[in-house]
Design an enzyme around this catalytic site. Sequence first.
Site: not given
Length: 389
Positions: A75, A77, A108, A142-143, A171, A361
């Site tokens: 992903h 995003d 990520d 995905e997030e 991931e 994150h």
Amino acid sequence: MAATKIDTLELAQALIRCPSVTPAEAGSLDVLGEALEGLGFTCHRLPFAEEDSAEVDNLYARLGDSGPNLCFAGHNDVVPVGNPDDWSVDPFAAEVRDGRLYGRGAVDMKGSIAAFVAAVSGFLAEGGKPRGSLSLLITCDEEGEAINGTRKVLRWLGEQGEALDSCLVGEPTSNEALADMVKIGRRGSLNARLSVSGTQGHTAYPHLADNPLHHLTRMLDALIGEALDGGNAHFPPSSLQITSVDVGNAATNVIPATAEARFNVRFNNLYDSAAVERWIRERLDRALDASRGAAYDLKIRVSGESFLCPPGPWSALVSAAVEEITGKPPELGTSGGTSDARFIKDHCTVAELGLLNATAHKVDENVSVEDLTALTAIYRSLLERHAAG
């Protein structure tokens, strides 16, 4: 004409500089599509939308038209940066400091996407020929809600007669050192909102009221007082965690009419979500004293079911590539949250391997340039091993 080698760091920086906070793609798919088309991939931009959900742009790219089809999924995003002033760098400048690349998405998971594309470019530039096809499935939600992304792309692939034979998800799976873990499954995730109703009254006259907080306390104690299970060979024990208890009662002399709690269950493959819900309701029913009219309402939302792709040829191939580069075999694990692998496992065997998850994150998310280079080498080894059959 031989493919041009792509530099992992430069591509990762270009992707990070696109502020693709979910569900926006912010130009990141343009950057990736241009790189892949330069390598000979056929790219499909796949925007999907649904009522009451944001439109999401996705990318499916394929090189070759025969099987088997080895897919890399991920992903573009990213999660919001929070307060930019808390960062020591611009979150979207992709700055390199002291050998580390900083920026939202570095770990990520734009770093691993760049590593895979660079690995493919090196493989092709040096005369490598895939066995069958190579493909990438990249989403931008995905997030977020995970409604108009990977699930919709997989459905589209089925409608086109496209099949995936094996998939690697990029991931961030590494814990203490790069590639120390390859994930071959994930726990399921269930979110619950429990509301208990009683009878409001004066705290001085409790016999004329029925306190829902007393019921709720007993019910929550019943949930946390007994373990769901003891885990198994591939999964840790399932876990129920209370995340919130709310009443909204500002008065000190009023017994409230309702009380609410929220909790999350991460469950292993000893259960499906229906079995987890039965387990919960059995304990709530036993703990509630309904003799005075108290009642409860339970709302369940399932983020994903647990799954396991048992160790086999695909995980062995991934593990061999890791050991070749790092000198150590990875642990095959199932820890962490959910990922889009929960959708892909219904279509083909899947494993997950990416960067260290320590700063994912977080403020000042970053990855070492050395790890980016090593992950590229691991992915390259995987491509070579897959091509060799």
